[in-house]
Design a protein around this motif. Sequence first.
Motif, PDB file in Angstrom:
ATOM      1  N   CYS A   1     -17.418 -62.170 -31.008  1.00  0.00           N
ATOM      2  CA  CYS A   1     -16.911 -62.861 -29.802  1.00  0.00           C
ATOM      3  C   CYS A   1     -17.366 -64.320 -29.786  1.00  0.00           C
ATOM      4  O   CYS A   1     -17.294 -64.991 -28.746  1.00  0.00           O
ATOM      5  CB  CYS A   1     -17.435 -62.171 -28.540  1.00  0.00           C
ATOM      6  SG  CYS A   1     -17.170 -60.397 -28.487  1.00  0.00           S
TER       7      CYS A   1
ATOM      8  N   GLY B   1     -13.743 -47.471 -19.709  1.00  0.00           N
ATOM      9  CA  GLY B   1     -13.781 -48.424 -20.828  1.00  0.00           C
ATOM     10  C   GLY B   1     -14.832 -48.092 -21.875  1.00  0.00           C
ATOM     11  O   GLY B   1     -15.595 -47.132 -21.757  1.00  0.00           O
TER      12      GLY B   1
ATOM     13  N   GLU C   1     -14.739 -56.040 -25.194  1.00  0.00           N
ATOM     14  CA  GLU C   1     -14.197 -54.680 -25.086  1.00  0.00           C
ATOM     15  C   GLU C   1     -13.415 -54.327 -26.362  1.00  0.00           C
ATOM     16  O   GLU C   1     -13.551 -53.236 -26.916  1.00  0.00           O
ATOM     17  CB  GLU C   1     -13.288 -54.585 -23.843  1.00  0.00           C
ATOM     18  CG  GLU C   1     -12.504 -53.292 -23.711  1.00  0.00           C
ATOM     19  CD  GLU C   1     -13.313 -52.083 -23.264  1.00  0.00           C
ATOM     20  OE1 GLU C   1     -12.829 -50.955 -23.450  1.00  0.00           O
ATOM     21  OE2 GLU C   1     -14.431 -52.255 -22.737  1.00  0.00           O
ATOM     22  N   LYS C   2     -12.615 -55.289 -26.851  1.00  0.00           N
ATOM     23  CA  LYS C   2     -11.780 -55.066 -28.048  1.00  0.00           C
ATOM     24  C   LYS C   2     -12.657 -54.819 -29.285  1.00  0.00           C
ATOM     25  O   LYS C   2     -12.444 -53.864 -30.044  1.00  0.00           O
ATOM     26  CB  LYS C   2     -10.885 -56.295 -28.254  1.00  0.00           C
ATOM     27  CG  LYS C   2      -9.936 -56.231 -29.444  1.00  0.00           C
ATOM     28  CD  LYS C   2      -8.960 -57.416 -29.383  1.00  0.00           C
ATOM     29  CE  LYS C   2      -8.020 -57.417 -30.576  1.00  0.00           C
ATOM     30  NZ  LYS C   2      -8.659 -57.910 -31.806  1.00  0.00           N
ATOM     31  N   VAL C   3     -13.684 -55.677 -29.464  1.00  0.00           N
ATOM     32  CA  VAL C   3     -14.573 -55.548 -30.636  1.00  0.00           C
ATOM     33  C   VAL C   3     -15.304 -54.207 -30.613  1.00  0.00           C
ATOM     34  O   VAL C   3     -15.375 -53.497 -31.623  1.00  0.00           O
ATOM     35  CB  VAL C   3     -15.581 -56.724 -30.690  1.00  0.00           C
ATOM     36  CG1 VAL C   3     -16.680 -56.462 -31.722  1.00  0.00           C
ATOM     37  CG2 VAL C   3     -14.858 -58.030 -31.018  1.00  0.00           C
TER      38      VAL C   3
ATOM     39  N   GLU D   1     -13.026 -49.748 -14.218  1.00  0.00           N
ATOM     40  CA  GLU D   1     -13.466 -49.856 -15.618  1.00  0.00           C
ATOM     41  C   GLU D   1     -14.357 -48.691 -16.049  1.00  0.00           C
ATOM     42  O   GLU D   1     -15.087 -48.788 -17.031  1.00  0.00           O
ATOM     43  CB  GLU D   1     -14.214 -51.190 -15.822  1.00  0.00           C
ATOM     44  CG  GLU D   1     -13.297 -52.391 -15.652  1.00  0.00           C
ATOM     45  CD  GLU D   1     -14.049 -53.707 -15.558  1.00  0.00           C
ATOM     46  OE1 GLU D   1     -15.292 -53.688 -15.501  1.00  0.00           O
ATOM     47  OE2 GLU D   1     -13.388 -54.764 -15.536  1.00  0.00           O
TER      48      GLU D   1
ATOM     49  N   LYS E   1     -14.493 -51.446 -28.955  1.00  0.00           N
ATOM     50  CA  LYS E   1     -13.520 -50.345 -29.103  1.00  0.00           C
ATOM     51  C   LYS E   1     -13.149 -50.133 -30.571  1.00  0.00           C
ATOM     52  O   LYS E   1     -13.015 -49.002 -31.038  1.00  0.00           O
ATOM     53  CB  LYS E   1     -12.260 -50.666 -28.285  1.00  0.00           C
ATOM     54  CG  LYS E   1     -11.236 -49.544 -28.263  1.00  0.00           C
ATOM     55  CD  LYS E   1     -10.059 -49.906 -27.384  1.00  0.00           C
ATOM     56  CE  LYS E   1      -9.040 -48.779 -27.360  1.00  0.00           C
ATOM     57  NZ  LYS E   1      -7.884 -49.107 -26.503  1.00  0.00           N
ATOM     58  N   GLU E   2     -13.015 -51.237 -31.311  1.00  0.00           N
ATOM     59  CA  GLU E   2     -12.590 -51.141 -32.722  1.00  0.00           C
ATOM     60  C   GLU E   2     -13.728 -50.747 -33.658  1.00  0.00           C
ATOM     61  O   GLU E   2     -13.494 -50.259 -34.754  1.00  0.00           O
ATOM     62  CB  GLU E   2     -12.002 -52.487 -33.180  1.00  0.00           C
ATOM     63  CG  GLU E   2     -10.631 -52.777 -32.586  1.00  0.00           C
ATOM     64  CD  GLU E   2     -10.176 -54.220 -32.839  1.00  0.00           C
ATOM     65  OE1 GLU E   2     -10.954 -55.000 -33.450  1.00  0.00           O
ATOM     66  OE2 GLU E   2      -9.048 -54.565 -32.414  1.00  0.00           O
ATOM     67  N   THR E   3     -14.971 -50.968 -33.246  1.00  0.00           N
ATOM     68  CA  THR E   3     -16.080 -50.784 -34.201  1.00  0.00           C
ATOM     69  C   THR E   3     -17.036 -49.644 -33.854  1.00  0.00           C
ATOM     70  O   THR E   3     -17.772 -49.179 -34.723  1.00  0.00           O
ATOM     71  CB  THR E   3     -16.913 -52.086 -34.328  1.00  0.00           C
ATOM     72  OG1 THR E   3     -17.372 -52.475 -33.023  1.00  0.00           O
ATOM     73  CG2 THR E   3     -16.095 -53.210 -34.928  1.00  0.00           C
TER      74      THR E   3
ATOM     75  N   HIS F   1     -12.680 -59.555 -22.378  1.00  0.00           N
ATOM     76  CA  HIS F   1     -11.580 -58.870 -23.068  1.00  0.00           C
ATOM     77  C   HIS F   1     -11.901 -58.686 -24.551  1.00  0.00           C
ATOM     78  O   HIS F   1     -11.708 -57.613 -25.131  1.00  0.00           O
ATOM     79  CB  HIS F   1     -10.287 -59.687 -22.884  1.00  0.00           C
ATOM     80  CG  HIS F   1      -9.122 -59.133 -23.641  1.00  0.00           C
ATOM     81  ND1 HIS F   1      -8.424 -58.014 -23.240  1.00  0.00           N
ATOM     82  CD2 HIS F   1      -8.558 -59.541 -24.812  1.00  0.00           C
ATOM     83  CE1 HIS F   1      -7.476 -57.759 -24.114  1.00  0.00           C
ATOM     84  NE2 HIS F   1      -7.518 -58.663 -25.081  1.00  0.00           N
ATOM     85  N   GLN F   2     -12.425 -59.756 -25.175  1.00  0.00           N
ATOM     86  CA  GLN F   2     -12.736 -59.700 -26.615  1.00  0.00           C
ATOM     87  C   GLN F   2     -13.887 -58.727 -26.909  1.00  0.00           C
ATOM     88  O   GLN F   2     -13.845 -57.987 -27.898  1.00  0.00           O
ATOM     89  CB  GLN F   2     -13.101 -61.114 -27.123  1.00  0.00           C
ATOM     90  CG  GLN F   2     -13.487 -61.208 -28.591  1.00  0.00           C
ATOM     91  CD  GLN F   2     -12.337 -60.933 -29.544  1.00  0.00           C
ATOM     92  OE1 GLN F   2     -11.188 -60.796 -29.116  1.00  0.00           O
ATOM     93  NE2 GLN F   2     -12.626 -60.844 -30.832  1.00  0.00           N
TER      94      GLN F   2
ATOM     95  N   ASN G   1     -11.938 -64.181 -21.044  1.00  0.00           N
ATOM     96  CA  ASN G   1     -11.588 -64.098 -22.478  1.00  0.00           C
ATOM     97  C   ASN G   1     -12.676 -63.338 -23.237  1.00  0.00           C
ATOM     98  O   ASN G   1     -12.391 -62.479 -24.070  1.00  0.00           O
ATOM     99  CB  ASN G   1     -11.447 -65.495 -23.088  1.00  0.00           C
ATOM    100  CG  ASN G   1     -10.235 -66.232 -22.554  1.00  0.00           C
ATOM    101  OD1 ASN G   1      -9.276 -65.591 -22.132  1.00  0.00           O
ATOM    102  ND2 ASN G   1     -10.289 -67.554 -22.560  1.00  0.00           N
TER     103      ASN G   1
END
Length: 562
Positions: A403, A344, A434-436, A341, A438-440, A431-432, A428
């Motif tokens: 999240c 990331g 990392e997603k939040v 990771e 990455k997007e913001t 993963h969420q 869960n």
Amino acid sequence: MRWTIKPKPKQEDINALADALKVDELVAQLLLQRGISTYDEAKHFFRPQLSDLHDPFLMKDMDIAVHRIEEAIANGENILVYGDYDVDGTTAVALMSSYLLSYYPNVATYIPDRYDEGYGVSFKGIDFAEDNGFSLIIALDCGVKAIDKIAYAQQKGIDFIICDHHRPGTILPSAVAVLDPKREDCSYPYDELCGCGVGFKLIQALGSRRGETIDDVIYYLDLVATAIGADIVPITGENRILAFYGLQVINQQPRIGFKAIIDQINKKELTITDVVFIIAPRINAAGRMKHGQHAVNLLTETDMGQALKFAAEIEKFNADRKGLDKSITEEALVQIKENGEIEGFTSVVYHDSWHKGVIGIVASRLIETYYRPTLVFTKSGDKLAASARSVKGFDVYNALEGCADYIEQFGGHKYAAGLTLLEEQYHNFKHQFEKVVKETIEPHLLIPEITIDSKITLKQITPKLMRILKQFAPFGPGNMSPVFIAENVADTGYAKGVGANGAHLKVAVVQQDSYKIDGIGFNLGDKLPLVTGRKPFDVVFSIDENEWQGTVSLQLKIRDIK
């Protein structure tokens, strides 16, 4: 490192302020960059006055809180002073309880157990209050989101006064009074107080009703200054005044508990940095390793012999804490590598045996290696608990809101938060998160930044400049120690690595052969090849004083080299 030079103010503004204050342009520029543009603002900045503290009754619900405490005292009620187990909470409890006990005996303190009860107001604490006949709880540095707990207390006939500084949710708890300058409907002029600071405003208000002036409560400002430093709130406005006078109390007439700590270290005059790195970790260690009540006991003790015993006990907690945070950090770094990771946008690690008391420190340590929003989880009862830390410019609290579906409970600030979740939700959530992020997150926020106030030449570094810069203190968020860049300097041939394995960089630099000055770069030993052989380089630094064998000289405290 990203080097960002602050925009230079307009030249006419620099000239006008320099003329008004009879200072050179560099000083005027530094002041303008801190939002100080007039003679009067500069006077308030350089000469903070207790008379400039705001009227505590400007805070929403302050009159109600004061009335309820006066009523409790008139009726002989038992008052429980309740606070979080960190530095802000324990100093706030010490402040409020010792102030009330100075004129009313029926007062006790309660710090929740970090492991058994977790953060903030607990059902167990309320049950304790009921079992022991307390009808009023004053909660400090917590409570503004404890909706269900306050409702539970209400059913038992126990009133709450909340003194908090965290962001409230959409609904406020049904306490008698909620003192929180971050309330939407509170028009108090300064909303960056720490929890202990809000507690101080309450004793200031109580004192004013008893005919006391600010001089009668100045003694408590050592606690407030410690909380301001430890909680990393801005040292601007009212906090600057509180920290300035609090440091004077620490250095001139510290309470017995502080004196017991200070006597163990060889330091003449403590700065806010010393408070953050010497006093605060020791107070924090009690709640991390054993119980926060140990810190309150030390901070309220009036017998020196007893205080020295408490301080020795806390010294042991702090030594244990250091060992643990080192070993857990090493394990966490291995975990990040083994999980692949490294690339990331976040670091999220978990082990069920990690000590809950140090996971916040470990999160900060991980950011030193992998500069990104970080969470460290451990097992806490039948759930997982985590400490979150962020990088400059990124709001981790908002990211956690994204999240929320996977979280049981969370709270905190922009840069530091805590949360709990069910073990089955860990992956869960990970993963969420990392997603939040990455997007913001803006990609440049993942590179550590050094903010530079100004370019200067080495010959501008004079004892006179240093005397003025010292008056910019106390330093902290909103008023950081000025950082400069000098371009095209060269080492005189003296550069070497010093310390264990040459970890630190020692140099003596010149610019156009005109002025030589020594410099030290902590943990910059790997930069040695950049400066040898008289190669020119740019250096970012703050100006420091070095005392050696009774002689004080100026030196560069180097932040980075390119």
